[in-house]
Design a protein around this motif. Structure first.
Motif, short mmCIF file in Angstrom:
data_model
loop_
_atom_site.label_atom_id
_atom_site.label_comp_id
_atom_site.label_asym_id
_atom_site.label_seq_id
_atom_site.Cartn_x
_atom_site.Cartn_y
_atom_site.Cartn_z
N GLN A 1 44.23 -38.32 9.97
CA GLN A 1 43.81 -39.70 10.20
C GLN A 1 43.55 -39.96 11.68
N LEU A 2 42.46 -40.67 11.95
CA LEU A 2 42.17 -41.13 13.30
C LEU A 2 42.13 -42.64 13.30
N PRO A 3 42.62 -43.28 14.36
CA PRO A 3 42.60 -44.74 14.41
C PRO A 3 41.22 -45.27 14.75
N PRO A 4 40.97 -46.56 14.56
CA PRO A 4 39.69 -47.13 15.01
C PRO A 4 39.60 -47.07 16.52
N GLY A 5 38.39 -46.84 17.01
CA GLY A 5 38.18 -46.79 18.46
C GLY A 5 38.71 -45.53 19.11
N ALA A 6 38.92 -44.46 18.33
CA ALA A 6 39.41 -43.20 18.90
C ALA A 6 38.26 -42.46 19.57
N PRO A 7 38.34 -42.20 20.89
CA PRO A 7 37.27 -41.45 21.55
C PRO A 7 37.40 -39.96 21.25
N LEU A 8 36.30 -39.36 20.83
CA LEU A 8 36.28 -37.94 20.49
C LEU A 8 35.46 -37.18 21.52
N LEU A 9 35.91 -35.97 21.84
CA LEU A 9 35.16 -35.05 22.68
C LEU A 9 34.88 -33.81 21.84
N MET B 1 49.64 -36.45 13.43
CA MET B 1 48.27 -35.99 13.17
C MET B 1 48.26 -34.63 12.49
N THR B 2 49.26 -34.38 11.63
CA THR B 2 49.33 -33.10 10.94
C THR B 2 48.07 -32.87 10.12
N GLY B 3 47.51 -31.70 10.23
CA GLY B 3 46.33 -31.33 9.46
C GLY B 3 45.03 -31.80 10.06
N CYS B 4 45.06 -32.59 11.12
CA CYS B 4 43.82 -33.08 11.74
C CYS B 4 43.30 -32.05 12.73
N PRO B 5 42.01 -31.69 12.66
CA PRO B 5 41.47 -30.69 13.58
C PRO B 5 41.23 -31.24 14.98
N ALA B 6 41.47 -32.52 15.18
CA ALA B 6 41.33 -33.10 16.52
C ALA B 6 42.69 -33.16 17.19
N ARG B 7 42.75 -32.67 18.44
CA ARG B 7 44.00 -32.70 19.20
C ARG B 7 43.83 -33.68 20.35
N TYR B 8 44.83 -34.51 20.57
CA TYR B 8 44.71 -35.50 21.64
C TYR B 8 45.06 -34.86 22.97
N ASP B 9 44.15 -34.99 23.94
CA ASP B 9 44.36 -34.46 25.28
C ASP B 9 44.72 -35.62 26.21
N GLU B 10 45.98 -35.66 26.62
CA GLU B 10 46.46 -36.76 27.46
C GLU B 10 45.70 -36.86 28.77
N GLY B 11 45.42 -35.70 29.37
CA GLY B 11 44.74 -35.70 30.67
C GLY B 11 43.33 -36.25 30.58
N LEU B 12 42.61 -35.88 29.52
CA LEU B 12 41.23 -36.32 29.36
C LEU B 12 41.13 -37.71 28.74
N GLY B 13 42.11 -38.03 27.88
CA GLY B 13 42.05 -39.30 27.16
C GLY B 13 41.14 -39.26 25.96
N TYR B 14 40.95 -38.08 25.37
CA TYR B 14 40.08 -37.92 24.20
C TYR B 14 40.78 -37.10 23.12
N TRP B 15 40.37 -37.37 21.89
CA TRP B 15 40.69 -36.47 20.80
C TRP B 15 39.67 -35.34 20.86
N VAL B 16 40.11 -34.13 21.09
CA VAL B 16 39.22 -32.99 21.29
C VAL B 16 39.02 -32.24 19.98
N ARG C 1 31.87 -39.03 21.02
CA ARG C 1 31.71 -40.00 19.94
C ARG C 1 32.96 -40.88 19.90
N ILE C 2 32.89 -41.99 19.14
CA ILE C 2 34.03 -42.89 18.99
C ILE C 2 34.09 -43.38 17.55
N THR C 3 35.26 -43.46 16.98
CA THR C 3 35.39 -43.87 15.58
C THR C 3 35.11 -45.36 15.43
N ALA C 4 34.31 -45.70 14.42
CA ALA C 4 33.99 -47.10 14.16
C ALA C 4 35.17 -47.83 13.51
N THR C 5 35.90 -47.12 12.66
CA THR C 5 37.06 -47.67 11.98
C THR C 5 38.09 -46.55 11.85
#
Length: 353
Positions: A272-280, A1-16, A260-264
Motif C-alpha cells: 500500500q502507498l498513501p495518497p501523495g506519495a512521491p515515487l522515483l 510496507m511489507t510486500g511493496c516493491p517501493a522502498r522509502y529513501d529518507e535521504g531523497l524523500g521518495y519511494w524508490v 511520479r506521485i500517487t493520486a490516491t
C-alpha cells in the motif's frame, strides 16, 4: 510496507521503485500515478530564487511531461509532428555531417599532441543544431542554450545550496525571458516553427514558454549526455554502434530515473502507498528493456527515435577515433536526481607501442 516493491529513501524523500516491471506498471497508469511532480524542483527553491524567477513571470503550468489533463493530448500531438518518423529519418545526413566535421577536427588536434574533451569537441553541439533544425528555430545562440540547459537541470534536479541556487535562478530567468521574447515574436508574425505552432494551438504565453522550456532542454542536452555516456562506455566496451546504443540505454542512460506521485491511496505490487506519495522510478541499470529509458505510455519521450539515431551516428563517426585514445582522468560526472553523464571526457592519442 511489507510486500511493496517501493522502498522509502529518507535521504531523497521518495519511494524508490527499482523493479522494471513495477516501473512499467506505474508509467502505464497515469491516472493513478500522476506526473504532477515530474518537473518540480527537487530542492525547494529559496525565497531569493523565487523572486528572481517571478520577476520574469516564470511559470511552468502543465503542458507535456507534467500534464495529466485534457490539454496534454493536443499539445503533445502538435509537438510530435516535428518528430515524425519521416522527419527524424530525413535529418540523419545533417547529424552525420555535424558529427563527422567535429570528429575530423578532434582527430587533427589529437594528432598534434593536444588533449581533447570529447564532450565539448563532439557531443555537445550537434544535438542542439539538429533539434533546432527540426523545430524550425533559427538565430539561436547554441552556447547560451547549452549553458541555460545545464543550469536549469541543476536547478530543478540538483541539490544546490542557496547561493548556487540563486546563480542558477538568474540563468533560468534569462532563458525564460528569451522564451517570452520568442513567444511574443511568434504572435506578431506567425510561422511554422515550434512557437508558431504552439501559438496556433491557442496556448497562453505561460503554457508556450513552459512547453518550450523543457522541450528545448530535453530535445538536445539529454542526447548530448547520452552520447557522452556512450563514448565513455565505448572506450572500455567496444561494440558495434547500434548495439552500443542499446547497451547504454539499458545500463547507463543519461536519464536513469523519473518521478511520479500517487493520486490516491493505492496498491503497488501487493503493498500500500498513501495518497501523495512521491515515487522515483529507476529506468536503467536494473536489467530492464532499453526502451524503458524513454518512459512508456502517454508521456513517452517524443524524441526517443531521434536520440537513438543521433547516438548511433555519433558512435559511427567517432568509432575509429575512440580506438586510438585514452582517458587522462577519471571523468567528473553530472550527477543529478534524474540526469547522469560525464561532464567531460579528456583524452589524448595512444602512443605507438
Amino acid at each position: 510496507m511489507t510486500g511493496c516493491p517501493a522502498r522509502y529513501d529518507e535521504g531523497l524523500g521518495y519511494w524508490v521503485v527499482d523493479d522494471p516491471a513495477t516501473a512499467r506498471e506505474v508509467l502505464l497508469a497515469p491516472e493513478i500515478f500522476r506526473p504532477d511532480n515530474a518537473v518540480l524542483a527537487h530542492t525547494p527553491l529559496s525565497v531569493k530564487a523565487l523572486r528572481v524567477l517571478s520577476a520574469v513571470g516564470f511559470a511552468l503550468p502543465p503542458t507535456l511531461a507534467n500534464n495529466a489533463g485534457e490539454s496534454h493530448r493536443p499539445i503533445r500531438g502538435a509537438v510530435a509532428r516535428f518528430f515524425s518518423p519521416a522527419r527524424v529519418a530525413a535529418v540523419e545526413p545533417l547529424a552525420r555531417e555535424l558529427n563527422a566535421s567535429r570528429v575530423a577536427a578532434a582527430s587533427t588536434r589529437l594528432a598534434a599532441g593536444e588533449e581533447v574533451d570529447l564532450v565539448q569537441a563532439i557531443a555537445a553541439e550537434p544535438p542542439a543544431l539538429v533539434v533546432l533544425h527540426l523545430l524550425g528555430l533559427e538565430d539561436v545562440d547554441v552556447p547560451s542554450l547549452k549553458a541555460w540547459s545545464l543550469d536549469s537541470l541543476e536547478l530543478f534536479w540538483g541539490t544546490p545550496d542557496e547561493d548556487r541556487q540563486l546563480e542558477l535562478a538568474h540563468t533560468a530567468a534569462e532563458f525564460y525571458a528569451w522564451l517570452r521574447a520568442r513567444t511574443t515574436a511568434a504572435r506578431e508574425a506567425r510561422a511554422g516553427d515550434l512557437f508558431g505552432v504552439l501559438v496556433d494551438l491557442g496556448l497562453t504565453d505561460e503554457e508556450i514558454c513552459a512547453a518550450a522550456y523543457f522541450l528545448l532542454i530535453a530535445g538536445q542536452e539529454t542526447t548530448t549526455q547520452l552520447i557522452s555516456t556512450a563514448f565513455h562506455r565505448a572506450l572500455t566496451r567496444p561494440l558495434d554502434p547500434p548495439e552500443a546504443v542499446e547497451d547504454t540505454l539499458r545500463h547507463a542512460s543519461s536519464v536513469p530515473t523519473w518521478r511520479r506521485i500517487t493520486a490516491t491511496a493505492t496498491t503497488l505490487g501487493g503493498g500500500q502507498l498513501p495518497p501523495g506519495a512521491p515515487l522515483l522510478l529507476t529506468l536503467t541499470g536494473t536489467d530492464g528493456p532499453a526502451d524503458l529509458a524513454f518512459g512508456l505510455g502517454l508521456h513517452r519521450c517524443l524524441g526517443a527515435a531521434l536520440a537513438r539515431l543521433e547516438t548511433r551516428v555519433a558512435l559511427e563517426c567517432a568509432q575509429n577515433l575512440l580506438t586510438t585514445v585514452r582517458l587522462t582522468e577519471d571523468p567528473p560526472m553530472i550527477n543529478l536526481l534524474s540526469f547522469r553523464a560525464p561532464k567531460r571526457l579528456r583524452v589524448t592519442a595512444l602512443q605507438p607501442s
